[in-house]
Design a protein around this motif. Structure first.
Motif, PDB file in Angstrom:
ATOM      1  N   VAL A 202      -6.422  -3.794   7.163  1.00 14.77           N
ATOM      2  CA  VAL A 202      -6.176  -5.232   7.144  1.00 14.77           C
ATOM      3  C   VAL A 202      -7.374  -5.945   7.756  1.00 14.77           C
ATOM      4  O   VAL A 202      -8.023  -5.434   8.674  1.00 14.77           O
ATOM      5  N   LYS A 203      -7.645  -7.139   7.234  1.00 16.36           N
ATOM      6  CA  LYS A 203      -8.757  -7.938   7.743  1.00 16.36           C
ATOM      7  C   LYS A 203      -8.265  -8.835   8.872  1.00 16.36           C
ATOM      8  O   LYS A 203      -7.203  -9.429   8.787  1.00 16.36           O
ATOM      9  N   THR A 204      -9.054  -8.892   9.939  1.00 16.50           N
ATOM     10  CA  THR A 204      -8.765  -9.765  11.070  1.00 16.50           C
ATOM     11  C   THR A 204     -10.006 -10.623  11.334  1.00 16.50           C
ATOM     12  O   THR A 204     -11.056 -10.439  10.704  1.00 16.50           O
ATOM     13  N   LYS A 205      -9.885 -11.521  12.283  1.00 15.11           N
ATOM     14  CA  LYS A 205     -11.036 -12.357  12.626  1.00 15.11           C
ATOM     15  C   LYS A 205     -12.189 -11.512  13.152  1.00 15.11           C
ATOM     16  O   LYS A 205     -13.356 -11.885  13.011  1.00 15.11           O
ATOM     17  N   GLY A 206     -11.856 -10.379  13.757  1.00 15.90           N
ATOM     18  CA  GLY A 206     -12.890  -9.521  14.312  1.00 15.90           C
ATOM     19  C   GLY A 206     -13.417  -8.466  13.350  1.00 15.90           C
ATOM     20  O   GLY A 206     -14.267  -7.670  13.716  1.00 15.90           O
ATOM     21  N   GLY A 207     -12.898  -8.434  12.143  1.00 22.25           N
ATOM     22  CA  GLY A 207     -13.323  -7.441  11.157  1.00 22.25           C
ATOM     23  C   GLY A 207     -12.132  -6.780  10.496  1.00 22.25           C
ATOM     24  O   GLY A 207     -11.049  -7.374  10.384  1.00 22.25           O
ATOM     25  N   THR A 208     -12.293  -5.546  10.077  1.00 18.39           N
ATOM     26  CA  THR A 208     -11.233  -4.801   9.404  1.00 18.39           C
ATOM     27  C   THR A 208     -10.715  -3.696  10.315  1.00 18.39           C
ATOM     28  O   THR A 208     -11.501  -2.981  10.940  1.00 18.39           O
ATOM     29  N   ILE A 209      -9.394  -3.590  10.409  1.00 14.08           N
ATOM     30  CA  ILE A 209      -8.792  -2.524  11.206  1.00 14.08           C
ATOM     31  C   ILE A 209      -7.919  -1.669  10.300  1.00 14.08           C
ATOM     32  O   ILE A 209      -7.474  -2.104   9.238  1.00 14.08           O
ATOM     33  N   SER A 210      -7.684  -0.436  10.722  1.00  9.59           N
ATOM     34  CA  SER A 210      -6.830   0.490   9.976  1.00  9.59           C
ATOM     35  C   SER A 210      -5.694   0.922  10.879  1.00  9.59           C
ATOM     36  O   SER A 210      -5.927   1.300  12.041  1.00  9.59           O
ATOM     37  N   ARG A 211      -4.470   0.833  10.364  1.00 14.68           N
ATOM     38  CA  ARG A 211      -3.302   1.219  11.150  1.00 14.68           C
ATOM     39  C   ARG A 211      -2.408   2.164  10.357  1.00 14.68           C
ATOM     40  O   ARG A 211      -2.261   2.006   9.137  1.00 14.68           O
ATOM     41  N   PRO A 212      -1.780   3.130  11.041  1.00 12.79           N
ATOM     42  CA  PRO A 212      -0.733   3.908  10.374  1.00 12.79           C
ATOM     43  C   PRO A 212       0.374   2.970   9.902  1.00 12.79           C
ATOM     44  O   PRO A 212       0.628   1.939  10.525  1.00 12.79           O
ATOM     45  N   CYS A 213       1.023   3.338   8.818  1.00 14.23           N
ATOM     46  CA  CYS A 213       2.053   2.452   8.280  1.00 14.23           C
ATOM     47  C   CYS A 213       3.162   3.232   7.576  1.00 14.23           C
ATOM     48  O   CYS A 213       2.960   4.354   7.111  1.00 14.23           O
ATOM     49  N   PHE A 214       4.330   2.619   7.545  1.00 11.97           N
ATOM     50  CA  PHE A 214       5.403   3.039   6.655  1.00 11.97           C
ATOM     51  C   PHE A 214       5.114   2.439   5.278  1.00 11.97           C
ATOM     52  O   PHE A 214       4.672   1.292   5.187  1.00 11.97           O
ATOM     53  N   LEU A 215       5.395   3.179   4.224  1.00  8.22           N
ATOM     54  CA  LEU A 215       5.374   2.630   2.871  1.00  8.22           C
ATOM     55  C   LEU A 215       6.813   2.581   2.386  1.00  8.22           C
ATOM     56  O   LEU A 215       7.535   3.574   2.476  1.00  8.22           O
ATOM     57  N   VAL A 216       7.231   1.426   1.875  1.00  9.61           N
ATOM     58  CA  VAL A 216       8.637   1.201   1.562  1.00  9.61           C
ATOM     59  C   VAL A 216       8.772   0.534   0.206  1.00  9.61           C
ATOM     60  O   VAL A 216       8.082  -0.455  -0.094  1.00  9.61           O
ATOM     61  N   ASP A 217       9.646   1.081  -0.636  1.00 10.91           N
ATOM     62  CA  ASP A 217      10.076   0.374  -1.844  1.00 10.91           C
ATOM     63  C   ASP A 217      11.559   0.635  -2.048  1.00 10.91           C
ATOM     64  O   ASP A 217      12.236   1.135  -1.144  1.00 10.91           O
ATOM     65  N   SER A 218      12.090   0.307  -3.204  1.00  7.91           N
ATOM     66  CA  SER A 218      13.535   0.446  -3.411  1.00  7.91           C
ATOM     67  C   SER A 218      13.975   1.895  -3.573  1.00  7.91           C
ATOM     68  O   SER A 218      15.180   2.184  -3.523  1.00  7.91           O
ATOM     69  N   ASP A 219      13.036   2.820  -3.752  1.00  4.50           N
ATOM     70  CA  ASP A 219      13.377   4.234  -3.932  1.00  4.50           C
ATOM     71  C   ASP A 219      13.160   5.080  -2.688  1.00  4.50           C
ATOM     72  O   ASP A 219      13.879   6.053  -2.468  1.00  4.50           O
ATOM     73  N   ARG A 220      12.163   4.740  -1.887  1.00  2.00           N
ATOM     74  CA  ARG A 220      11.750   5.675  -0.835  1.00  2.00           C
ATOM     75  C   ARG A 220      11.068   4.990   0.326  1.00  2.00           C
ATOM     76  O   ARG A 220      10.623   3.844   0.233  1.00  2.00           O
ATOM     77  N   ILE A 221      10.973   5.765   1.390  1.00  2.00           N
ATOM     78  CA  ILE A 221      10.138   5.439   2.545  1.00  2.00           C
ATOM     79  C   ILE A 221       9.210   6.628   2.774  1.00  2.00           C
ATOM     80  O   ILE A 221       9.669   7.772   2.839  1.00  2.00           O
ATOM     81  N   VAL A 222       7.926   6.363   2.883  1.00  2.00           N
ATOM     82  CA  VAL A 222       6.959   7.382   3.294  1.00  2.00           C
ATOM     83  C   VAL A 222       6.572   7.057   4.734  1.00  2.00           C
ATOM     84  O   VAL A 222       6.069   5.975   5.027  1.00  2.00           O
ATOM     85  N   MET A 223       6.825   8.012   5.628  1.00  2.00           N
ATOM     86  CA  MET A 223       6.646   7.796   7.062  1.00  2.00           C
ATOM     87  C   MET A 223       5.185   7.953   7.491  1.00  2.00           C
ATOM     88  O   MET A 223       4.445   8.780   6.935  1.00  2.00           O
ATOM     89  N   PRO A 224       4.768   7.213   8.522  1.00  2.00           N
ATOM     90  CA  PRO A 224       3.464   7.492   9.123  1.00  2.00           C
ATOM     91  C   PRO A 224       3.534   8.748   9.983  1.00  2.00           C
ATOM     92  O   PRO A 224       4.623   9.189  10.362  1.00  2.00           O
TER      93      PRO A 224
END
Length: 231
Positions: free
Chosen positions: A162-184
């Motif tokens: 994600v882009k922030t005022k200080g640049g781009t950062i990378s974070r672990p994330c959950f991915l979610v849709d109507s079928d599934r969740i992929v965990m970090p």
């Protein structure tokens, strides 16, 4: 879906779940806490194979965060969603202190180790050992399967930029849709795979969200899936 106490409330197959800033997933109705890809012993395995000498505190750091999540949720059941140890040697080489810590966390709880691709589950440690766990309408497994519904999985260690005022950062994330969740990945020292990688993009529906972990959970449209709408 909505924010709640720095966590993010969502639904899957009609079930209300809570994505926590730590990367754990809580099912309040079942008092169930799910964590994925703990990778206990990662620093030891890297050193054993001739890699960088990392501070050997990853297992203790991961256990400390897990203990806090269990205290917060008062969970009665825990699902470790595969790759709990970095490999089978790490599972056998756990220290007495760490073994005692895990045993203490297990006390009074149902504890399920799901088999991962790095290890078959720590067979010398108490708990139930399964390839996957159906709790209808939800199914817990380590690696997502195309065509599944109501599925909660891990394995890919998804991260989003994600882009922030200080640049781009990378974070672990959950991915979610109507079928599934992929965990970090929950474990310390674990790397990650960009959610823009074609392997992950191919799993998720166009409406998928990435729920970023950190101090609090923040939901954004899944970057890779959003770009693929014009494919």
């Amino acid at each position: 879906m909505s924010s709640k106490n720095n966590s993010y409330e969502l639904t899957l197959s009609g079930i209300t779940l809570e994505a926590m800033p730590s990367g754990a997933l809580y099912w309040p109705e079942q008092k169930l806490l799910c964590v994925s890809d703990l990778h206990f012993g990662k620093s030891e395995r890297i050193a054993r194979l001739g890699g960088a000498m990392l501070p050997p505190y990853d297992t203790r750091d991961t256990l400390a965060r897990l203990e806090k999540d269990l205290a917060r949720t008062r969970a009665k059941s825990v699902i470790c969603l595969g790759d709990s140890f970095d490999d089978s040697i790490a599972a056998r080489g756990i220290s007495e202190e760490e073994f005692t810590w895990i045993t203490r966390l297990q006390a009074g709880r149902r504890w399920v180790w799901i088999e991962g691709n790095h290890d078959p589950g720590p067979l010398a440690i108490g708990g139930t050992h399964l390839g996957e766990l159906p709790l209808p309408p939800i199914l817990f497994r380590h690696i997502a399967q195309i065509g599944a519904a109501g599925e909660i999985s891990g394995h890919y260690h998804p991260k989003a930029r994600v882009k922030t005022k200080g640049g781009t950062i990378s974070r672990p994330c959950f991915l979610v849709d109507s079928d599934r969740i992929v965990m970090p990945a929950y474990g310390s020292y674990t790397g990650g795979l960009s959610c823009e990688d074609p392997v992950i993009v191919g799993l998720m529906r166009p409406e998928a969200l990435a729920i970023l972990t950190g101090t609090s959970c923040t939901a954004i449209p899944m970057p890779g899936r959003r770009q693929s709408l014009h494919d």
